[in-house]
Design a protein around this motif. Structure first.
Motif, PDB file in Angstrom:
ATOM      1  N   ALA A 106       0.821  -1.225   0.000  1.00  0.00           N
ATOM      2  CA  ALA A 106       0.000   0.000   0.000  1.00  0.00           C
ATOM      3  C   ALA A 106       0.848   1.267   0.000  1.00  0.00           C
ATOM      4  CB  ALA A 106      -0.922   0.000   1.210  1.00  0.00           C
ATOM      5  N   ALA A 162       4.699   3.529   0.828  1.00  0.00           N
ATOM      6  CA  ALA A 162       5.597   3.776   1.963  1.00  0.00           C
ATOM      7  C   ALA A 162       4.736   4.013   3.199  1.00  0.00           C
ATOM      8  CB  ALA A 162       6.464   4.988   1.672  1.00  0.00           C
ATOM      9  N   ILE A 194       3.092   5.911   5.778  1.00  0.00           N
ATOM     10  CA  ILE A 194       2.719   7.325   5.913  1.00  0.00           C
ATOM     11  C   ILE A 194       3.128   7.857   7.294  1.00  0.00           C
ATOM     12  CG2 ILE A 194       0.719   8.894   6.001  1.00  0.00           C
ATOM     13  CD1 ILE A 194      -0.592   7.009   3.896  1.00  0.00           C
ATOM     14  N   GLY A 197       4.605   3.809  -3.060  1.00  0.00           N
ATOM     15  CA  GLY A 197       5.902   3.129  -3.043  1.00  0.00           C
ATOM     16  C   GLY A 197       5.787   1.674  -3.490  1.00  0.00           C
ATOM     17  N   GLU A 241       5.961   1.699  -7.054  1.00  0.00           N
ATOM     18  CA  GLU A 241       7.342   2.016  -7.440  1.00  0.00           C
ATOM     19  C   GLU A 241       8.213   0.754  -7.390  1.00  0.00           C
ATOM     20  OE1 GLU A 241       7.399   5.418  -4.661  1.00  0.00           O
ATOM     21  OE2 GLU A 241       8.089   6.627  -6.340  1.00  0.00           O
ATOM     22  N   GLU A 300       0.034   9.591  -3.999  1.00  0.00           N
ATOM     23  CA  GLU A 300       0.776  10.532  -3.140  1.00  0.00           C
ATOM     24  C   GLU A 300       0.217  11.942  -3.210  1.00  0.00           C
ATOM     25  OE1 GLU A 300       2.089   8.128  -4.886  1.00  0.00           O
ATOM     26  OE2 GLU A 300       3.910   7.306  -3.997  1.00  0.00           O
ATOM     27  N   LYS A 358     -13.843   4.377   8.325  1.00  0.00           N
ATOM     28  CA  LYS A 358     -14.163   3.150   7.577  1.00  0.00           C
ATOM     29  C   LYS A 358     -14.322   1.958   8.517  1.00  0.00           C
ATOM     30  CE  LYS A 358     -10.721   3.246   4.520  1.00  0.00           C
ATOM     31  NZ  LYS A 358      -9.853   2.792   3.444  1.00  0.00           N
ATOM     32  N   LYS A 359     -14.232   2.244   9.855  1.00  0.00           N
ATOM     33  CA  LYS A 359     -14.294   1.133  10.807  1.00  0.00           C
ATOM     34  C   LYS A 359     -15.679   1.049  11.441  1.00  0.00           C
ATOM     35  CE  LYS A 359      -9.436   1.210  11.838  1.00  0.00           C
ATOM     36  NZ  LYS A 359      -8.402   1.935  12.495  1.00  0.00           N
TER      37      LYS A 359
HETATM   38  C1  LIG Z   1      11.106   3.018   1.120  1.00  0.00           C
HETATM   39  C2  LIG Z   1      10.889   4.437   1.502  1.00  0.00           C
HETATM   40  C3  LIG Z   1      10.536   5.323   0.402  1.00  0.00           C
HETATM   41  C4  LIG Z   1      10.280   6.738   0.787  1.00  0.00           C
HETATM   42  C5  LIG Z   1       9.907   7.624  -0.369  1.00  0.00           C
HETATM   43  C6  LIG Z   1       8.436   7.804  -0.623  1.00  0.00           C
HETATM   44  C7  LIG Z   1       7.792   6.693  -1.419  1.00  0.00           C
HETATM   45  C8  LIG Z   1       6.367   6.877  -1.847  1.00  0.00           C
HETATM   46  O1  LIG Z   1       6.316   7.496  -3.094  1.00  0.00           O
HETATM   47  C9  LIG Z   1       5.465   7.586  -0.884  1.00  0.00           C
HETATM   48  C10 LIG Z   1       4.269   6.762  -0.591  1.00  0.00           C
HETATM   49  O2  LIG Z   1       4.134   5.622  -0.940  1.00  0.00           O
HETATM   50  S1  LIG Z   1       3.025   7.510   0.331  1.00  0.00           S
HETATM   51  C11 LIG Z   1       1.794   6.279   0.489  1.00  0.00           C
HETATM   52  C12 LIG Z   1       0.997   6.112  -0.739  1.00  0.00           C
HETATM   53  N1  LIG Z   1      -0.064   5.151  -0.540  1.00  0.00           N
HETATM   54  C13 LIG Z   1      -1.323   5.498  -0.192  1.00  0.00           C
HETATM   55  O3  LIG Z   1      -1.643   6.657  -0.096  1.00  0.00           O
HETATM   56  C14 LIG Z   1      -2.290   4.378   0.052  1.00  0.00           C
HETATM   57  C15 LIG Z   1      -2.954   4.550   1.384  1.00  0.00           C
HETATM   58  N2  LIG Z   1      -3.788   3.421   1.735  1.00  0.00           N
HETATM   59  C16 LIG Z   1      -5.012   3.210   1.196  1.00  0.00           C
HETATM   60  O4  LIG Z   1      -5.458   3.894   0.296  1.00  0.00           O
HETATM   61  C17 LIG Z   1      -5.831   2.088   1.768  1.00  0.00           C
HETATM   62  O5  LIG Z   1      -5.356   1.823   3.050  1.00  0.00           O
HETATM   63  C18 LIG Z   1      -5.793   0.774   0.939  1.00  0.00           C
HETATM   64  C19 LIG Z   1      -6.559   0.996  -0.381  1.00  0.00           C
HETATM   65  C20 LIG Z   1      -4.386   0.353   0.627  1.00  0.00           C
HETATM   66  C21 LIG Z   1      -6.466  -0.370   1.731  1.00  0.00           C
HETATM   67  O6  LIG Z   1      -7.740   0.011   2.108  1.00  0.00           O
HETATM   68  P1  LIG Z   1      -8.525  -0.873   3.176  1.00  0.00           P
HETATM   69  O7  LIG Z   1      -8.439  -2.304   2.802  1.00  0.00           O
HETATM   70  O8  LIG Z   1      -9.874  -0.264   3.317  1.00  0.00           O
HETATM   71  O9  LIG Z   1      -7.674  -0.731   4.498  1.00  0.00           O
HETATM   72  P2  LIG Z   1      -7.566   0.571   5.450  1.00  0.00           P
HETATM   73  O10 LIG Z   1      -8.565   0.438   6.532  1.00  0.00           O
HETATM   74  O11 LIG Z   1      -7.544   1.829   4.645  1.00  0.00           O
HETATM   75  O12 LIG Z   1      -6.087   0.379   6.025  1.00  0.00           O
HETATM   76  C22 LIG Z   1      -5.785  -0.667   6.936  1.00  0.00           C
HETATM   77  C23 LIG Z   1      -4.682  -0.213   7.857  1.00  0.00           C
HETATM   78  O13 LIG Z   1      -3.501   0.035   7.083  1.00  0.00           O
HETATM   79  C24 LIG Z   1      -3.026   1.355   7.322  1.00  0.00           C
HETATM   80  N3  LIG Z   1      -2.392   1.868   6.091  1.00  0.00           N
HETATM   81  C25 LIG Z   1      -2.803   1.727   4.822  1.00  0.00           C
HETATM   82  N4  LIG Z   1      -1.907   2.280   3.978  1.00  0.00           N
HETATM   83  C26 LIG Z   1      -0.915   2.773   4.750  1.00  0.00           C
HETATM   84  C27 LIG Z   1       0.305   3.442   4.458  1.00  0.00           C
HETATM   85  N5  LIG Z   1       0.689   3.708   3.195  1.00  0.00           N
HETATM   86  N6  LIG Z   1       1.079   3.799   5.498  1.00  0.00           N
HETATM   87  C28 LIG Z   1       0.728   3.551   6.768  1.00  0.00           C
HETATM   88  N7  LIG Z   1      -0.417   2.904   7.103  1.00  0.00           N
HETATM   89  C29 LIG Z   1      -1.218   2.525   6.092  1.00  0.00           C
HETATM   90  C30 LIG Z   1      -4.280   2.145   7.684  1.00  0.00           C
HETATM   91  O14 LIG Z   1      -3.945   3.319   8.392  1.00  0.00           O
HETATM   92  C31 LIG Z   1      -5.002   1.122   8.549  1.00  0.00           C
HETATM   93  O15 LIG Z   1      -4.376   1.120   9.810  1.00  0.00           O
HETATM   94  P3  LIG Z   1      -5.194   0.737  11.148  1.00  0.00           P
HETATM   95  O16 LIG Z   1      -4.180   0.795  12.234  1.00  0.00           O
HETATM   96  O17 LIG Z   1      -5.788  -0.622  10.905  1.00  0.00           O
HETATM   97  O18 LIG Z   1      -6.257   1.791  11.257  1.00  0.00           O
END
Ligand SMILES: CCCCCCC[C@H](O)CC(=O)SCCNC(=O)CCNC(=O)[C@H](O)C(C)(C)COP(=O)([O-])OP(=O)([O-])OC[C@H]1O[C@@H](n2cnc3c(N)ncnc32)[C@H](O)[C@@H]1OP(=O)([O-])[O-]
Length: 578
Positions: A69, A71, A73, A117, A120, A142, A318-319
């Motif tokens: 999902a 990096a 956040i 990420g 990526e 992002e 969403k919970k």
């Molecule tokens: C290697 C280093 C690299 C650094 C450089 C940057 C790289 C990159 O370009 C930046 C990113 O990726 S920015 C990121 C870009 N990505 C996004 O913006 C995607 C963000 N995520 C989503 O859109 C949705 O969560 C999903 C569609 C993946 C799943 O939906 P669903 O099935 O309804 O599930 P849900 O109920 O939504 O989530 C369940 C649990 O997972 C948790 N969690 C999830 N993603 C997380 C994350 N990235 N982080 C942390 N936590 C994350 C969420 O908080 C929850 O926690 P809780 O403790 O249980 O409350």
């Protein structure tokens, strides 16, 4: 140095001379590129890279519905300085470069969300195999967090796509399904899932995907990969891209669109355009540095902090904090086939609820039914659903002008005019037909749920479910609990709303609930401004410039708001949010 016997977030398997890196983030529903995950991934990768017995690598997830999902956040929030953010992005880019430059073929076998990420990582791999199902989606969201892809994503998307397609993905942050990703050349092989009536289907699909990936990587090891051949259109596009006049034209069009959509209030899209321009003018080395600089600049802005906080808020909404309803909800009756009633039916039938849509006249019913049919026909045109899916979805809709079959209902959602007497009468009449367990939800933006239930035989089963128009587009659902509403009734309403894809707030039965009360204060200000002689058009321009999606005056002009403002709101105000 991580001990490869002590891995907690990765399972390392071997088949012949192929290594299978199975991601399985500890205590989490999804895989993320967290510090813990990276602290295992990097040593595992280095070990496999240097092990001469290993000829090919597969990266796959053990979690149904989630490849990666993105990096973590929360990691950005914990960082103290801009320099640290810059370094984080540079490290991410370096890891992706190492994957890309590996002499051993690396295949990403993707089932579930492949975002940020995570995408990526997949783009850095040499080959992508994806499950062609509803849960598998690709995107760089992002921008919705006020950021940009910071691990080389801007560069690899530019390499793999036309400029317009890359801009479309990065600036809108939208998710595309596997089939579209394949058509765009981002996925090499699509795997059809196993039949959906099999038990443990998702685990079995992962196994199946893994077996196909193993076969493919063995094939590549023997044959050496062939470079993807670009089609005629792609070749023409890349020749056009060499022309700076065309490039600048596309970028200026994109900039104009960003400005009209955001009024320049969000820094991320503008930074993205800047990074892309620098890349196109100076090449990928400069582009990567520009990407890391922009990532660090953006991650410390108030806009990014606010959008990240919004992400956490949405996740909370969403919970279902009330647990699981006592009964599974299968059948919903919707009373009133107006735009909202039909909208509620629309978001229910594709989630496999059986829906009875009721109205008093055939013409009203016809109107509501046509609204639903037209929307779903549009989905077919836009390739969002197939005609087989269309038939299946529409078969869940039953339209009627009688109260037949209400004994099968688990929940009634009443969506008639805002008239207390009418709503009370409907509730009283329906209580003769509905089964004992059935709950009654009123779609009201202003009337007291307590009063609606005043003559009910079972007021604990009465609740408010306030939907917003257009129901198929606005995610918010406001659930209103009266004092007498039972926890199971709330739990049931929340579970229905969540299945309909809504983001839910639960509020007390107080004047204006939450959303209408917020509007009231805006309208009071609006009336002052109008009295002071400002023109509605100017107020609309100013409110839109401030960040409102639509102007306040035009909102007032839409029926809902004016009825609210004209004084249906009880004068006394209590606390609202639960
Ligand atoms: C290697 C280093 C690299 C650094 C450089 C940057 C790289 C990159 O370009 C930046 C990113 O990726 S920015 C990121 C870009 N990505 C996004 O913006 C995607 C963000 N995520 C989503 O859109 C949705 O969560 C999903 C569609 C993946 C799943 O939906 P669903 O099935 O309804 O599930 P849900 O109920 O939504 O989530 C369940 C649990 O997972 C948790 N969690 C999830 N993603 C997380 C994350 N990235 N982080 C942390 N936590 C994350 C969420 O908080 C929850 O926690 P809780 O403790 O249980 O409350």
């Amino acid at each position: 140095m991580t001990d490869l016997q002590q891995l907690k977030n990765i399972k390392l398997d071997y088949e012949d001379n192929i290594a299978i890196v199975q991601l399985n983030q500890e205590n989490s529903k999804v895989n993320i590129l967290s510090r813990k995950m990276m602290n295992e991934f990097v040593p595992v990768f280095n070990h496999l890279k240097n092990d001469d017995n290993i000829k090919g690598i597969i990266v796959i997830s053990a979690k149904p519905g989630s490849f990666i999902a993105g990096a973590d956040i929360n990691m950005f929030e914990s960082v103290k300085s801009r320099d640290e953010l810059y370094q984080m992005s540079r490290n991410g880019q370096e890891i992706m470069n190492q994957i890309e430059q590996s002499s051993k073929p690396i295949i990403a076998a993707i089932a579930g969300s492949c975002l940020g990420g995570g995408f990526e990582v997949a783009l850095a791999c040499h080959y992508r195999i994806a499950m062609n199902d509803k849960r598998t989606g690709f995107g760089v969201p992002e921008v919705k967090l006020g950021l940009l892809p910071g691990a080389g994503g801007t560069q690899r998307l530019l390499k793999n796509l036309s400029l317009s397609d890359a801009l479309d993905l990065i600036l809108a942050g939208k998710e595309i399904k596997a089939k579209k990703a394949k058509a765009m050349g981002l996925v090499d092989i699509l795997v059809e899932p196993i039949r959906s009536d099999v038990q443990d289907i998702e685990e079995q699909n992962i196994e199946y995907l893994r077996s196909i990936a193993i076969r493919k990587v063995k094939e590549i090891v023997v044959q050496k990969p062939t470079k993807r051949k670009f089609g005629l259109m792609e070749n023409i596009k890349s020749i056009i891209m060499l022309n700076s006049y065309v490039r600048n034209y596309i970028l200026s069009q994109a900039q104009a669109k960003v400005m009209s959509q955001t009024q320049g209030l969000y820094p991320a899209p503008l930074k993205i355009l800047d990074v892309i321009q620098q890349t196109l003018e100076n090449g990928s080395k400069v582009g990567l540095n520009a990407e890391a600089e922009a990532f660090a600049d953006l991650a410390i802005t108030n806009e990014a902090k606010a959008l990240i906080s919004l992400f956490h808020g949405r996740t909370e909404c969403k919970k279902n904090k009330y647990g699981k309803p006592e009964r599974e909800i299968k059948t919903i009756a919707i009373i009133g086939a107006g735009a909202i009633g039909a909208g509620i039916a629309h978001v229910s039938i594709d989630k496999d609820f059986q829906v009875i849509l009721y109205d008093t006249t055939s013409s009203a019913l016809y109107h509501g039914q046509s609204q639903i049919i037209k929307s779903y026909q549009n989905y077919i045109k836009r390739n969002r659903i197939t005609s087989t899916e269309y038939s299946r979805i529409l078969s869940n809709l039953n339209c009627q002008t009688t109260f037949d079959n209400l004994e099968k209902c688990d929940i009634i959602i009443e969506s008639v005019f805002e008239d207390l007497k009418l709503k009370q009468n409907i509730l009283n009449e329906l209580e003769q037909y509905i089964p004992e367990h059935c709950i009654f939800a009123s779609n009201t933006y202003i009337l007291s749920i307590h009063q609606i239930a005043a003559n009910s035989r079972r007021p604990h089963k009465v609740i408010g479910m306030h939907y917003f128009s257009p129901v198929d587009k606005v995610e918010l659902l406001e659930i209103i609990r009266a004092k007498q509403t039972s926890d199971n009734t709330i739990c049931t309403a929340v579970s229905v709303g969540l299945k309909q894809g809504k983001i839910i707030i639960i509020v007390n039965d107080s004047p204006g609930f939450y959303t209408t009360r917020l509007l009231i204060f805006s309208f009071i200000e609006l009336f002052y401004l109008l009295q002071e002689g400002l023109l509605p058009n100017d107020i609309d321009k100013a409110t839109k410039k401030f960040g409102f999606h639509i102007g306040l005056a035009i909102l007032l002009d839409s029926g809902v708001a004016s009825r609210v403002a004209i004084g249906q709101l009880p004068p006394k105000s209590n606390s609202i949010a639960t």
